[in-house]
Scaffold this motif. Sequence first.
Motif, PDB file in Angstrom:
ATOM      1  N   LEU B   2       0.852  -1.132   0.055  1.00  0.00           N
ATOM      2  CA  LEU B   2       0.155  -0.022  -0.185  1.00  0.00           C
ATOM      3  C   LEU B   2       1.001   1.329  -0.049  1.00  0.00           C
ATOM      4  CD1 LEU B   2      -3.143   0.552   0.324  1.00  0.00           C
ATOM      5  CD2 LEU B   2      -2.526   1.296   2.816  1.00  0.00           C
ATOM      6  N   ASP B   6      -2.221   5.331  -2.451  1.00  0.00           N
ATOM      7  CA  ASP B   6      -3.401   4.397  -2.224  1.00  0.00           C
ATOM      8  C   ASP B   6      -4.262   4.918  -0.909  1.00  0.00           C
ATOM      9  OD1 ASP B   6      -2.591   2.995  -4.167  1.00  0.00           O
ATOM     10  OD2 ASP B   6      -1.428   1.733  -3.037  1.00  0.00           O
ATOM     11  N   GLN B  10      -7.933   5.477  -0.980  1.00  0.00           N
ATOM     12  CA  GLN B  10      -9.008   4.541  -0.247  1.00  0.00           C
ATOM     13  C   GLN B  10      -9.648   5.069   1.002  1.00  0.00           C
ATOM     14  OE1 GLN B  10      -6.843   0.910   0.111  1.00  0.00           O
ATOM     15  NE2 GLN B  10      -6.220   0.951  -1.992  1.00  0.00           N
ATOM     16  N   LEU B  19     -13.526  -1.237   3.859  1.00  0.00           N
ATOM     17  CA  LEU B  19     -12.250  -1.830   3.258  1.00  0.00           C
ATOM     18  C   LEU B  19     -12.383  -3.215   4.076  1.00  0.00           C
ATOM     19  CD1 LEU B  19      -9.416   0.457   3.991  1.00  0.00           C
ATOM     20  CD2 LEU B  19     -10.442  -0.067   1.930  1.00  0.00           C
ATOM     21  N   ARG B  23      -7.291  -5.692   4.134  1.00  0.00           N
ATOM     22  CA  ARG B  23      -6.950  -4.532   3.640  1.00  0.00           C
ATOM     23  C   ARG B  23      -7.037  -3.203   4.731  1.00  0.00           C
ATOM     24  NH1 ARG B  23      -4.392  -3.736  -1.207  1.00  0.00           N
ATOM     25  NH2 ARG B  23      -4.865  -1.406  -1.728  1.00  0.00           N
ATOM     26  N   ARG B  24      -7.661  -3.622   5.751  1.00  0.00           N
ATOM     27  CA  ARG B  24      -7.804  -2.683   6.742  1.00  0.00           C
ATOM     28  C   ARG B  24      -6.478  -2.712   7.678  1.00  0.00           C
ATOM     29  NH1 ARG B  24     -12.750  -3.772   8.275  1.00  0.00           N
ATOM     30  NH2 ARG B  24     -12.247  -4.870  10.368  1.00  0.00           N
ATOM     31  N   TYR B  27      -3.650  -1.062   6.083  1.00  0.00           N
ATOM     32  CA  TYR B  27      -4.117   0.395   5.964  1.00  0.00           C
ATOM     33  C   TYR B  27      -3.602   0.809   7.207  1.00  0.00           C
ATOM     34  CZ  TYR B  27      -6.279   4.752   4.463  1.00  0.00           C
ATOM     35  OH  TYR B  27      -6.674   5.876   4.197  1.00  0.00           O
TER      36      TYR B  27
END
Lengths: 215, 82
Positions: B2, B6, B10, B19, B23-24, B27
């Motif tokens: 990431l 990005d 996002q 998300l 992915r979370r 992040y």
Amino acid sequence: MGIQILVVLQSQKERIAHEDVVDLDALIRGDRAAFTVLVRRHHRALMVVARGMVGSDDAEEVVQSAWVKVFLSIATFEQRSKLLTWLTSIVMNEARMYLRRASRQFEFSRSDSIDLLTGRFAQDGGWQEAPHAWRLPGPEEIMRQEQFGACLAKILEKLPAQQRLVLELRDIMELSLETISAELGLSAGNVRVLLHRARARLYQAIEKFEVSGQC
Amino acid sequence: MLTCRDVTAQIDALLASELPFFRRIVYRMHIALCGHCEKYVSQYREMLEALPDVRDDASDAEVELVLELVDRSQYTREAGDT
């Protein structure tokens, strides 16, 4: 500066909290003073909604016609939703009827697809120009707070109408994305795109004000 | 991986809890390690928290115009009823 926004808005909030006590019983009885408070409080937000749907030239007509309907039908408000949500749905209905009469459709604007942060990143996707820190309020900020409030209003005013519409519906009126999507007849993806562009523009404009003091 | 770009793209999905789980996590790890992105996300979040309070009252002239129209419509209805 995030805190500065909150401080600036706190004074507005206190003023609003005082003025926003709309007496629903009085409204239902047809009380003119209560209706006047309602109009003063929500007219401009409803204008934003109408402008985003039918354009600036016709928005006034749509909202005025909606207010007449509100006055005539306030007794039917069942309080299942917030009053502002109910008012908004009346304006949106009125806007849709207006578009139908004019054989027009509400369409997603594909223009303005510029990525506002282009240029802020290096090729590897890392920050080239890092986000600026927003300032905390101090005594010297007091003079700036009034300027900032005016600037924020100006920034919102300058947003493209559809972006402003979706921002108003989502971030100010706090409607769900699903409701906005259904009301506007747009895909959830398009609503998200408009919302993201609006928020990114707003962020950029606030940052510019913070860095340069210019609005 | 990431990137910071990005993260900004996002951010709405993160704040709307849209998300996917993995992915979370990625992040959140990124913003824990990247001061610039942490600043961006926290300022963005504060901006959104402040927005519901941005309200602008209508002017006397705008209110008067609406009240006039309402009065006129009532008069027309009453005249139609008699």
